[in-house]
Design a protein around this motif. Structure first.
Motif, PDB file in Angstrom:
ATOM      1  N   GLU A 316       0.821  -1.215   0.000  1.00  0.00           N
ATOM      2  CA  GLU A 316       0.000   0.000   0.000  1.00  0.00           C
ATOM      3  C   GLU A 316       0.856   1.267   0.000  1.00  0.00           C
ATOM      4  O   GLU A 316       0.482   2.275  -0.613  1.00  0.00           O
ATOM      5  CB  GLU A 316      -0.948  -0.012   1.215  1.00  0.00           C
ATOM      6  CG  GLU A 316      -1.991  -1.129   1.106  1.00  0.00           C
ATOM      7  CD  GLU A 316      -2.924  -1.162   2.320  1.00  0.00           C
ATOM      8  OE1 GLU A 316      -3.143  -0.101   2.935  1.00  0.00           O
ATOM      9  OE2 GLU A 316      -3.410  -2.268   2.653  1.00  0.00           O
ATOM     10  N   ASP A 356      -2.561   6.622   8.823  1.00  0.00           N
ATOM     11  CA  ASP A 356      -3.767   6.097   8.184  1.00  0.00           C
ATOM     12  C   ASP A 356      -3.765   4.570   8.153  1.00  0.00           C
ATOM     13  O   ASP A 356      -4.783   3.926   8.434  1.00  0.00           O
ATOM     14  CB  ASP A 356      -3.866   6.667   6.757  1.00  0.00           C
ATOM     15  CG  ASP A 356      -5.120   6.187   6.053  1.00  0.00           C
ATOM     16  OD1 ASP A 356      -6.225   6.490   6.551  1.00  0.00           O
ATOM     17  OD2 ASP A 356      -4.990   5.494   5.019  1.00  0.00           O
ATOM     18  N   PHE A 357      -2.600   4.006   7.828  1.00  0.00           N
ATOM     19  CA  PHE A 357      -2.496   2.553   7.782  1.00  0.00           C
ATOM     20  C   PHE A 357      -2.743   1.947   9.160  1.00  0.00           C
ATOM     21  O   PHE A 357      -3.440   0.922   9.291  1.00  0.00           O
ATOM     22  CB  PHE A 357      -1.105   2.148   7.262  1.00  0.00           C
ATOM     23  CG  PHE A 357      -0.940   0.664   7.056  1.00  0.00           C
ATOM     24  CD1 PHE A 357      -1.326   0.051   5.868  1.00  0.00           C
ATOM     25  CD2 PHE A 357      -0.395  -0.140   8.056  1.00  0.00           C
ATOM     26  CE1 PHE A 357      -1.177  -1.319   5.676  1.00  0.00           C
ATOM     27  CE2 PHE A 357      -0.244  -1.518   7.875  1.00  0.00           C
ATOM     28  CZ  PHE A 357      -0.643  -2.109   6.687  1.00  0.00           C
ATOM     29  N   LYS A 359      -4.510   3.236  11.564  1.00  0.00           N
ATOM     30  CA  LYS A 359      -5.933   3.407  11.905  1.00  0.00           C
ATOM     31  C   LYS A 359      -6.777   2.323  11.241  1.00  0.00           C
ATOM     32  O   LYS A 359      -7.658   1.720  11.860  1.00  0.00           O
ATOM     33  CB  LYS A 359      -6.362   4.796  11.414  1.00  0.00           C
ATOM     34  CG  LYS A 359      -7.730   5.248  11.881  1.00  0.00           C
ATOM     35  CD  LYS A 359      -7.943   6.701  11.440  1.00  0.00           C
ATOM     36  CE  LYS A 359      -9.391   7.117  11.655  1.00  0.00           C
ATOM     37  NZ  LYS A 359      -9.633   8.425  11.021  1.00  0.00           N
ATOM     38  N   ARG A 360      -6.451   2.050   9.965  1.00  0.00           N
ATOM     39  CA  ARG A 360      -7.245   1.081   9.221  1.00  0.00           C
ATOM     40  C   ARG A 360      -6.989  -0.358   9.664  1.00  0.00           C
ATOM     41  O   ARG A 360      -7.795  -1.249   9.398  1.00  0.00           O
ATOM     42  CB  ARG A 360      -6.954   1.220   7.717  1.00  0.00           C
ATOM     43  CG  ARG A 360      -7.568   2.470   7.106  1.00  0.00           C
ATOM     44  CD  ARG A 360      -7.388   2.516   5.587  1.00  0.00           C
ATOM     45  NE  ARG A 360      -6.036   2.844   5.160  1.00  0.00           N
ATOM     46  CZ  ARG A 360      -5.173   1.987   4.619  1.00  0.00           C
ATOM     47  NH1 ARG A 360      -5.538   0.730   4.416  1.00  0.00           N
ATOM     48  NH2 ARG A 360      -3.957   2.368   4.277  1.00  0.00           N
ATOM     49  N   ASN A 361      -5.874  -0.592  10.327  1.00  0.00           N
ATOM     50  CA  ASN A 361      -5.497  -1.962  10.674  1.00  0.00           C
ATOM     51  C   ASN A 361      -5.421  -2.220  12.177  1.00  0.00           C
ATOM     52  O   ASN A 361      -4.874  -3.244  12.604  1.00  0.00           O
ATOM     53  CB  ASN A 361      -4.151  -2.308  10.032  1.00  0.00           C
ATOM     54  CG  ASN A 361      -4.261  -2.444   8.507  1.00  0.00           C
ATOM     55  OD1 ASN A 361      -4.691  -3.477   8.006  1.00  0.00           O
ATOM     56  ND2 ASN A 361      -3.931  -1.371   7.791  1.00  0.00           N
ATOM     57  N   SER A 362      -5.953  -1.318  12.970  1.00  0.00           N
ATOM     58  CA  SER A 362      -5.895  -1.497  14.432  1.00  0.00           C
ATOM     59  C   SER A 362      -7.182  -2.145  14.936  1.00  0.00           C
ATOM     60  O   SER A 362      -8.210  -2.121  14.259  1.00  0.00           O
ATOM     61  CB  SER A 362      -5.672  -0.157  15.120  1.00  0.00           C
ATOM     62  OG  SER A 362      -4.392   0.344  14.796  1.00  0.00           O
TER      63      SER A 362
END
Lengths: 362, 362
Positions: A316, A356-357, A359-362
């Motif tokens: 990504e 951002d990464f 946040k999206r994967n936590s």
């Protein structure tokens, strides 16, 4: 492709303004009708350019007059060999301080010529972070021809910013990944050398800054192109130098002067490193395992706490134009190399993506 | 500046089409958004390009499978040292055939390691022209590790087109100024090497083509970056190679294939050389002092019979866009280097100028 930021550890990105100028004059340099790479290194135009590049480097680093500046081939690894070949003289040993892969690799060349007295200066603190033992604690062979260390370990992201205190011993340092990122007191060193492909220019060029009194002791089997005295006596034109790399290095030196010189670069580099490290430290998604006092400002390794996400992170980030963030194969994880040419906007873009990464994967 | 033709002996002109492509993709290679000189040599895009360049070179020279192709740093002079370091083994001597400055310079590195058995193969014919004694007359040390010669002396313009007949001895040749100008029967050689800056690409790169059975004999003090076995075992990426030079060499190899390969180049080069030599021979204003059978097709030295006119010739030719015609400082006079990249139109322009200059000054 849209705007990208290239975090490659080396060959690394070069300043955008330098690349644009080089592209514009690629086929017609100084209105000669030919490329700078197509002219003789013994022609007056090339010699003037080469001498100006050396002078600009001398100005940037405030190199004292009793030092020669050599433009060499063979990269940093070539200098691993050139240093013992030129400096051992009638001594029997070399003292090496090791702090990571690059300083260890230098030992392999020295061992061919002399007894290598190796001191591993890496330790860990109570938090498990890696750090470098203070130079006062280093075990040094006082009879050695010189002491060699690497102020910045590109792979592990471990730096020694202060010049070691080692008395009268000749100090030889591999500055490949930090040269020109901040001022250096050159007078403290016997030899400073650096491969070009991080902060100087393209690969294929190395620069050695050699104190004059160290010349003249080369081993009889030293290849002439590695002989510091021969290079010094020929203005680095004993053989055809890597002319295009020298030219690009010269453009980088001019760019650095236009940026305000090395004190200004040091401030910018500190701000970039602070932005990235403080984000990592404030996150429970990412981590860096180097003690703050030895964190490199050029190479920032970091790990995802959940390394199952490594592949997704790399895929990504690349898609977002943040290139070459994979850590070195020897240590894994991620690494962002943020040399002089990386603008703070690139580091901000990386931090924004990382946030951002996470946040999206936590 | 108007159209120019660049007769520099090296760094030499590169094919116009190559330079235009390189300029167009200078800042954005393969749509990666970065220059080829800014990407990792261990990234998949670079590795693929590098491997293709090697394959194209193998195709062009029909290199047998039992030869390694090494992309090296240090130029031809680096190979002067690398050859004895890698090939001497337990032998005590090296046989050198000298035909000019470059083959003599190679001796200086060999002498550091072994007894150098030197045979000067230059002689003169009844007309006073220089020529090379036939290889059947060469005095060779049969116990030597190898025989070294230079098939084309750039400075004197003396060439040996036929491969010497020397029995079973290992033949090592410095092809810096003729590689890729015509087919070579690689199988006759132990090692072929060449600095890049004449027929391959920019300076800072050298190519060595090494028969596999010669690997593994390096002197213990050989710097790793000069160790053929280490380079062969790492696909020439033991250390960071001169990545931009390798890329440009790859473009030149593709261009040569598009020209029809080395047989086609040999025809073009023969026509260019014939045009220039026949003009010189037909003139009483200019002369060349090499016997026809040993005249270089790459480097054409010539003298004005009245050398008082040298300065005017150089000034006016440069003004006419015919660049770098001054002979090497060791021999004086003029020299036109007409490597692969020089179109026949450039040679015609030179001949036209020479005819006009002679007319105006006779």
């Amino acid at each position: 492709m849209d705007k990208v930021y290239n975090f490659c550890a080396g060959p690394a990105m070069l300043p955008e303004a330098v690349m644009q100028q080089a592209q514009a004059e690629f086929c017609n340099w100084q209105d000669l009708g030919v490329s700078v790479m197509e002219v003789s290194h013994r022609g007056k135009e090339y010699i003037a350019m080469a001498a100006q590049a050396e002078q600009d480097l001398r100005d940037l680093l405030a190199i004292p007059d009793n030092y020669k500046v050599l433009f060499c081939q063979g990269g940093g690894r070539g200098q691993f060999a050139a240093a013992p070949l030129n400096l051992l003289g009638d001594k029997q040993s070399i003292s090496y301080i090791t702090t990571g892969q690059w300083s260890k690799s230098a030992v392999a060349e020295g061992e061919k010529h002399a007894k290598a007295h190796v001191f591993d200066a890496i330790t860990q603190n109570e938090q498990g972070q890696f750090l470098v033992k203070p130079s006062q604690q280093w075990q040094i062979d006082q009879d050695a021809a010189y002491l060699h260390y690497c102020p910045n370990e590109t792979i592990e992201g471990i730096a020694i910013d202060e010049i070691p205190e080692i008395g009268d011993m000749v100090l030889v340092a591999d500055f490949s990944s930090t040269i020109l990122s901040q001022p250096i007191d050159v007078s403290k060193f016997g030899v400073i050398y650096a491969g070009a492909q991080k902060n100087i220019g393209p690969s294929g060029l190395a620069i050695a800054i050699v104190r004059e009194d160290l010349l003249g002791k080369a081993h009889p089997l030293t290849p002439n192109i590695f002989n510091y005295e021969i290079l010094a006596g020929s203005d680095s034109m004993f053989n055809t130098p890597p002319t295009y790399s020298w030219y690009l290095a010269g453009l980088v030196f001019k760019w650095l002067k236009a940026q305000g010189g090395l004190s200004a670069m040091a401030q910018k580099n500190a701000a970039k490193a602070e932005l990235l490290y403080s984000f990592i430290d404030g996150s429970d998604f990412y981590q860096n395992n180097v003690a703050p006092q030895n964190r490199s400002k050029m190479n920032v390794p970091f790990q995802l706490v959940n390394d199952q996400l490594d592949a997704a992170f790399l895929e990504e980030s690349a898609a977002a134009g943040l290139l070459t963030l994979k850590g070195h194969r020897l240590v894994g994880g991620m690494r962002a190399s943020i040399y002089n040419a990386m603008p703070i906007e690139g580091v901000q873009a990386l931090v924004d993506f990382m946030a951002d990464f996470a946040k999206r994967n936590s």
